[in-house]
Design an enzyme around this catalytic site. Sequence first.
Site, short mmCIF file in Angstrom:
data_model
loop_
_atom_site.label_atom_id
_atom_site.label_comp_id
_atom_site.label_asym_id
_atom_site.label_seq_id
_atom_site.Cartn_x
_atom_site.Cartn_y
_atom_site.Cartn_z
N GLU A 6 0.83 -1.21 0.00
CA GLU A 6 0.00 0.00 0.00
C GLU A 6 0.86 1.26 0.00
O GLU A 6 0.47 2.28 0.56
CB GLU A 6 -0.93 0.03 1.22
C1 LIG Z 1 2.75 -9.58 0.58
C2 LIG Z 1 2.47 -8.51 -0.43
C3 LIG Z 1 1.16 -8.22 -0.76
C4 LIG Z 1 0.88 -7.26 -1.74
N1 LIG Z 1 -0.43 -7.05 -2.12
C5 LIG Z 1 -0.66 -6.29 -3.21
C6 LIG Z 1 -1.97 -6.21 -3.77
O1 LIG Z 1 -2.93 -6.78 -3.26
N2 LIG Z 1 -2.13 -5.49 -4.91
C7 LIG Z 1 -1.12 -4.84 -5.51
O2 LIG Z 1 -1.34 -4.23 -6.54
N3 LIG Z 1 0.13 -4.87 -5.00
C8 LIG Z 1 0.38 -5.58 -3.87
N4 LIG Z 1 1.65 -5.64 -3.36
C9 LIG Z 1 2.70 -4.85 -3.96
C10 LIG Z 1 3.18 -3.70 -3.09
O3 LIG Z 1 2.17 -2.73 -2.97
C11 LIG Z 1 4.47 -3.17 -3.68
O4 LIG Z 1 5.47 -4.16 -3.48
C12 LIG Z 1 4.91 -1.86 -3.06
O5 LIG Z 1 4.02 -0.84 -3.43
C13 LIG Z 1 6.31 -1.44 -3.46
O6 LIG Z 1 6.52 -1.57 -4.83
P1 LIG Z 1 7.80 -2.37 -5.39
O7 LIG Z 1 7.86 -3.66 -4.65
O8 LIG Z 1 7.74 -2.43 -6.83
O9 LIG Z 1 9.03 -1.52 -4.90
P2 LIG Z 1 9.74 -0.34 -5.74
O10 LIG Z 1 8.71 0.58 -6.27
O11 LIG Z 1 10.69 -0.93 -6.70
O12 LIG Z 1 10.55 0.40 -4.58
C14 LIG Z 1 11.80 -0.07 -4.08
C15 LIG Z 1 12.31 0.91 -3.02
O13 LIG Z 1 12.52 2.19 -3.61
C16 LIG Z 1 11.81 3.19 -2.92
N5 LIG Z 1 11.31 4.17 -3.90
C17 LIG Z 1 10.71 3.93 -5.08
N6 LIG Z 1 10.41 5.08 -5.70
C18 LIG Z 1 10.81 6.06 -4.88
C19 LIG Z 1 10.77 7.50 -4.94
N7 LIG Z 1 10.25 8.15 -5.98
N8 LIG Z 1 11.28 8.19 -3.91
C20 LIG Z 1 11.80 7.56 -2.84
N9 LIG Z 1 11.88 6.23 -2.73
C21 LIG Z 1 11.39 5.50 -3.74
C22 LIG Z 1 10.67 2.45 -2.22
O14 LIG Z 1 10.23 3.16 -1.07
C23 LIG Z 1 11.34 1.14 -1.88
O15 LIG Z 1 12.04 1.27 -0.67
C24 LIG Z 1 1.94 -6.57 -2.35
C25 LIG Z 1 3.27 -6.84 -1.99
C26 LIG Z 1 3.54 -7.81 -1.08
C27 LIG Z 1 4.97 -8.13 -0.75
#
Ligand SMILES: Cc1cc2nc3c(=O)[nH]c(=O)nc-3n(C[C@H](O)[C@H](O)[C@H](O)COP(=O)(O)OP(=O)(O)OC[C@H]3O[C@@H](n4cnc5c(N)ncnc54)[C@H](O)[C@@H]3O)c2cc1C
Length: 603
Positions: A441
């Site tokens: 989220e």
């Molecule tokens: C158990 C689980 C359940 C989930 N459930 C759902 C679901 O039901 N539906 C759904 O759609 N998704 C779901 N997700 C996905 C989840 O919402 C994402 O993993 C999360 O939003 C982070 O995205 P990412 O993993 O691609 O990380 P990335 O976007 O790749 O981020 C990696 C790191 O970089 C940082 N970062 C990225 N961009 C910036 C910026 N502009 N400025 C500063 N820092 C930044 C982030 O804070 C993070 O620390 C789930 C994930 C998990 C693990």
Amino acid sequence: MTEYTTPIEDIKFVLEDVLDVYSHFEKYPKYEDVTPDLIDMVLTECGKFCETELAQLYQSGDEEGCQWHEGKVTTPKGFKQAYQNYTDGGWIGLAHPVEYDGQGLPPSIGLIRTEMIGTANWSWSMYPGLSVGAMNTLIEHGDEWQKKTFLPKLVQGAWSGTMCLTEAQCGTDLGLIRTKAEPQQDGSYRVTGSKIFISAGDHDLTENIIHIVLARVPGAPSGSRGISLFVVPKVVINEDSTLGEANGVSCGSIEHKMGIRGSSTVVLNFDDATGYLIGEENKGLEYMFTYMNTARIGIAIQGVCASELAYQASLPYAKDRLSMRSLTGKKEPEKQADPIIVHPDVRKMLLTQKAISEGGRAMIYYAGKIIDELENCSNEKDRKEIDDKLGFLTPILKGFLTEVGFESANHGLQVFGGHGYIKEWGLEQIVRDTRIATLYEGTTGIQALDLLGRKVLLQRNKPVKAFVQDILGFCKDHNMMSNNVHKRRMYKFISPLRKAAIKWQRNTLRIGIKAHKNRDMIGSASVDYMMYSGYIIMAYLWAMMAQKANERIAEKPDNIEFYRAKVRTAEFYFERIFPRIKSLGKTMLAGPESLMRITPEQL
Ligand SMILES: Cc1cc2nc3c(=O)[nH]c(=O)nc-3n(C[C@H](O)[C@H](O)[C@H](O)COP(=O)(O)OP(=O)(O)OC[C@H]3O[C@@H](n4cnc5c(N)ncnc54)[C@H](O)[C@@H]3O)c2cc1C
């Protein structure tokens, strides 16, 4: 083995004494039946269900986890029966409109239900939890057909919902989404693409799953301005509302996770799946914010749940486990050693958990009251004001409460010493389960950027100013009080709160000035600023709780110790936790130079 006992007295203290919810409900004719008796019944019955059914599945659900076999997910033993009992009790639609088969209770009461089921068994609670977000999105933005077709079944719990945003190449930056939606002659769309990490994306609890999916229509602008929102059922619905054939949605695999193992997290492949546009094309991300706000507050609650469950486990352990003698002399001389609760450091860990659980609960219920106001406000201008306040609070609740909730769960484990690291006690599970809360989220970093960038600086600090005025109003009311004894008792809370609120406004201005010169200032200050804001808001709620508790103590009630404990916890918060704002205040103003000077190669 973790157990859950519903903290009914604590819940009612916040609802009735601190937030005076019954006068608040009286303002809205549709809540005329929401009486103390009704709420007592809801708390007792939901509590019973949580204690006797959900809590019993907490550890077994983790051990067994969800299983994927030939494209189908099965949930751990007992989950399906508990879900059936929950839907039979009408709990999913507790706070949803009567016209869609809901019970029509205020949203604030829905949040309490979420807290209770989430503390008893967070993984299980995610299945009905995801449905709530789907329902809210359809209520807000769906057309009449979509509402009529999907809402009653979702509200009854016969079908469940999901939120399909994330793809392999993007989670935070949804502008990178590739899933496509091709318009068809009959007005529907064909959705094709792959989504990952989808919570409750497949399971055996319901006969249908309603996916809310972000995708791009042909020719859509690139980036986040070209995203549309669709409702895509797992099983197609016939014209006569019966279930038809399987839609083009398949479950490719299941994730093997660190925690929340009873909650299914899956890869979903959409292959020419029939979907229906929600609202207008290219406005998907805007609509999705309805879902995300609901979901973000839902996840903020996870922080409170983890803290409460860890506290409930570690308190009796600290009273029972013997180790050495108290520094001020034997406390239980008949025993070989004193229980660890005599040691100040163990007290600090217990009190931190208590302060965060109860302070966090008060913050959530405070937001719940604002959600009630929003739902019942028809005046455009007032609505905007209420919405702005909620929009400002949401990233703080999500970011701050999940961070301190995780800290608190860790303290719970620490109280157990090495035994906390061993599975059978359940503490390591609470820590593992809670770790996700600061990630999904929108990560903590993203909540903080949303707060400082969008909600504060872009709005010329207006929401902070308004919130500071609320706090100063509370402090002023206290200073006008005629009861001098009471005034003296409250001084230790009111004085630091007032100073912090004034400084909050001033420091926000200073960050804004620095950000004007260097945009990296926003990213370098944001997380510290969010935590700083969270501690101030929690202090505001603790001051309110201390005030009410002091008033009750003066009445000498039978449960006077309950109120004394509130005042002592408030004292602990103000003395031991609130001063963290001094360090955060300094780091958030430090500027981005030390972060940005070093090159990637030097790192
Ligand atoms: C158990 C689980 C359940 C989930 N459930 C759902 C679901 O039901 N539906 C759904 O759609 N998704 C779901 N997700 C996905 C989840 O919402 C994402 O993993 C999360 O939003 C982070 O995205 P990412 O993993 O691609 O990380 P990335 O976007 O790749 O981020 C990696 C790191 O970089 C940082 N970062 C990225 N961009 C910036 C910026 N502009 N400025 C500063 N820092 C930044 C982030 O804070 C993070 O620390 C789930 C994930 C998990 C693990």
